[in-house]
Structure formats: C-alpha cells, structure tokens
Design a protein around this motif. Structure first.
Motif, mmCIF file in Angstrom:
data_model
loop_
_atom_site.group_PDB
_atom_site.id
_atom_site.type_symbol
_atom_site.label_atom_id
_atom_site.label_comp_id
_atom_site.label_asym_id
_atom_site.label_seq_id
_atom_site.Cartn_x
_atom_site.Cartn_y
_atom_site.Cartn_z
ATOM 1 N N UNK A 18 0.809 -1.221 0.000
ATOM 2 C CA UNK A 18 0.000 0.000 0.000
ATOM 3 C C UNK A 18 0.844 1.275 0.000
ATOM 4 N N UNK A 19 0.361 2.260 -0.727
ATOM 5 C CA UNK A 19 1.006 3.567 -0.793
ATOM 6 C C UNK A 19 1.165 4.149 0.605
ATOM 7 N N UNK A 20 2.386 4.625 0.914
ATOM 8 C CA UNK A 20 2.676 5.272 2.187
ATOM 9 C C UNK A 20 3.572 6.478 1.934
ATOM 10 N N UNK A 21 3.323 7.538 2.646
ATOM 11 C CA UNK A 21 4.061 8.776 2.431
ATOM 12 C C UNK A 21 5.561 8.590 2.669
ATOM 13 N N UNK A 22 6.342 9.008 1.681
ATOM 14 C CA UNK A 22 7.809 9.000 1.757
ATOM 15 C C UNK A 22 8.419 7.601 1.901
ATOM 16 N N UNK A 23 7.674 6.568 1.531
ATOM 17 C CA UNK A 23 8.200 5.212 1.602
ATOM 18 C C UNK A 23 8.051 4.515 0.251
ATOM 19 N N UNK A 49 -3.868 -5.190 0.475
ATOM 20 C CA UNK A 49 -2.498 -4.826 0.800
ATOM 21 C C UNK A 49 -1.736 -6.054 1.292
ATOM 22 N N UNK A 50 -0.443 -6.042 1.133
ATOM 23 C CA UNK A 50 0.410 -7.046 1.757
ATOM 24 C C UNK A 50 1.449 -6.311 2.587
ATOM 25 N N UNK A 51 1.930 -6.965 3.644
ATOM 26 C CA UNK A 51 2.875 -6.329 4.555
ATOM 27 C C UNK A 51 4.280 -6.256 3.962
ATOM 28 N N UNK A 52 5.110 -5.522 4.629
ATOM 29 C CA UNK A 52 6.499 -5.380 4.211
ATOM 30 C C UNK A 52 7.168 -6.752 4.074
ATOM 31 N N UNK A 53 7.796 -6.993 2.929
ATOM 32 C CA UNK A 53 8.518 -8.235 2.708
ATOM 33 C C UNK A 53 7.688 -9.380 2.168
ATOM 34 N N UNK A 54 6.370 -9.226 2.115
ATOM 35 C CA UNK A 54 5.493 -10.275 1.590
ATOM 36 C C UNK A 54 5.470 -10.213 0.059
ATOM 37 N N UNK A 55 5.392 -11.363 -0.584
ATOM 38 C CA UNK A 55 5.438 -11.453 -2.040
ATOM 39 C C UNK A 55 4.034 -11.685 -2.619
#
Length: 249
Positions: A18-23, A49-55
């Motif tokens: 998911x879109x996140x500011x400045x990331x 959405x999928x979490x950080x590191x999820x494929x």
C-alpha cells in the motif's frame, strides 16, 4: 474502459504494497508505471495490501483509461516502466462497475516453509528456513479451531486499524514436497500479520512446545500477547484473488 491487471512482485525491497508517504511501496511503483504508460496521472484500485517483505503471484488492481494500446500488449508496456521485481502478467477489460477490492470473493495466501538444517542461497527471502523437526499432524490438528468465522484479535499485528477483528477462514491446506511444506490459507480477508502469527504459533506447537489445543485457547483469549511469534514475511505469498465470473467480461 475499466482495465484489470494481475501483478506479481518480490516484496523484499518494499515497505509493503500500500502507498505510504515518503516510503517505497509496490503500489507507488505501479501507479507511476501506469501513469507513465498512459501519459496521464492515473488512480489504481487494488485488491488489498500485503505487509512489508510479503510477495505476490496474484495481486490485482483496476484502473480506468482510454488507450489505443492493445490490451494484450499492455502488460509489456507497463513492465517497461517497472523495476524488475514487479511485473504485470495479465490485463483484461472488465465491467464498468468492477472493483478489484470490493468485487473479490476470496483470497488465497500460501506460506512456504523450507524445512532443512542447511540454508539455500536460492531460497533466501523466498521461503522461511526452519531447521527443526515438525509434527505436521499436531500442526494440522491445531488449525481445526480456526476454520470458520471467529474473532482473530489474538492473531492481529500491532497498530492495525480495523472496524472489527472478525474474519472467516474457509480452509487451511498443508502439502509436503521434499524439504518444502506449503500452507494454503483461503478466506475472504485477513488481518494484519494474521497468517504469520498463526504460522508462528503453529510452528511452536509442531515443535512440541505446546499441545494442539493451545491454538484454541489463544483464539478464545483474544490476546495477542499470549500468541506465538510472528513468522517472517519472506515465506508469505498472495497467490490469487478469486472473483465471480459475472464480474468479468
């Protein structure tokens, strides 16, 4: 016209989908690529959405566009603007009322366990290497209480913002293939870190640290603090999103 695309990605380098500011996120890269392809700022609507590191092997998004690009050639053109760890693998025209998230009927996630005492460079960040002997029967038994509609608050990650923690798991299937063990989760939707916390807890049970009944105790407790660890994101994949055929043209 309303266009649906299927996306695959390696989530290792991204702060989630998911879109996140400045990331740096997958959705950000995808939005930029589609806008560059169409030469117009374009909003996309994603299945989830999928979490950080999820494929993902089966993430979906739709967007509205007037384009002369052949629909069959559209993935190749969008991919020209994408980094190599994100790819569009399919595009099709769908009904004007179709929405990648709200038209979804179910999602399939897979957790991949590499059950070996030795690490393998080719599976780094592609599977969770777990070197311990596992009692798969105990693991399977522990999953039984999770099937159906329940309050999964005990299996939700920190800082999640949701209306409620009631979710419905349709099934959990386990398949062993040599040193690999595949865990397939089917459900309408899942909470933040839900599958990974379930997996972390189940692995503690499979190692003999707890009895299979411990999973039901945690479920009923509704307390995250007493559940098992969160299994690494590297083993989790969004495999597919299921839509009814009448949602598609």
């Amino acid at each position: 016209m309303n266009i649906l695309i299927k996306i695959t990605y390696d989530g290792t380098a991204y702060h989630g989908y998911q879109m996140q500011k400045n990331l740096k996120t997958v959705e950000l890269e995808l939005t930029k690529a589609i806008s560059n392809t169409l030469k117009k700022k374009t909003k996309i609507y994603s299945a989830g959405r999928t979490d950080r590191g999820v494929h993902a092997l089966g993430q979906y998004a739709n967007f509205f566009a007037d384009t002369t690009i052949n629909i069959g050639n559209l993935p190749r053109v969008i991919n020209f603007h994408l980094p190599s760890d994100i790819s569009v693998v399919k595009a099709q025209i769908v009904d004007e009322n179709f929405h990648a998230r709200f038209s979804a009927k179910a999602k399939k996630y897979r957790y991949i366990l590499y059950n070996s005492i030795y690490r393998n460079a080719l599976y780094y960040n592609r599977a969770y290497q777990f070197p311990f002997k596992l009692n798969l029967h105990a693991m399977e038994k522990s999953f039984e209480c999770l099937i159906g509609e329940h309050d999964f608050n005990a299996f939700m990650g920190r800082d999640a913002v949701v209306k409620d923690t009631i979710r419905n798991i349709y099934s959990i299937d386990i398949k062993k293939d040599g040193e690999f063990i595949y865990f397939d989760f089917y459900g309408k939707s899942f909470l933040k870190n839900m599958i990974r916390i379930i997996m972390g807890t189940a692995l503690e049970i499979a190692r003999g640290k707890f009895e299979p009944s411990y999973m039901e105790e945690l479920l009923n407790s509704k307390k995250r603090a007493v559940a098992g660890p969160t299994a690494p994101a590297s083993g989790l994949y969004l495999m597919d999103v299921i839509y009814l055929e009448d949602c598609l043209k």
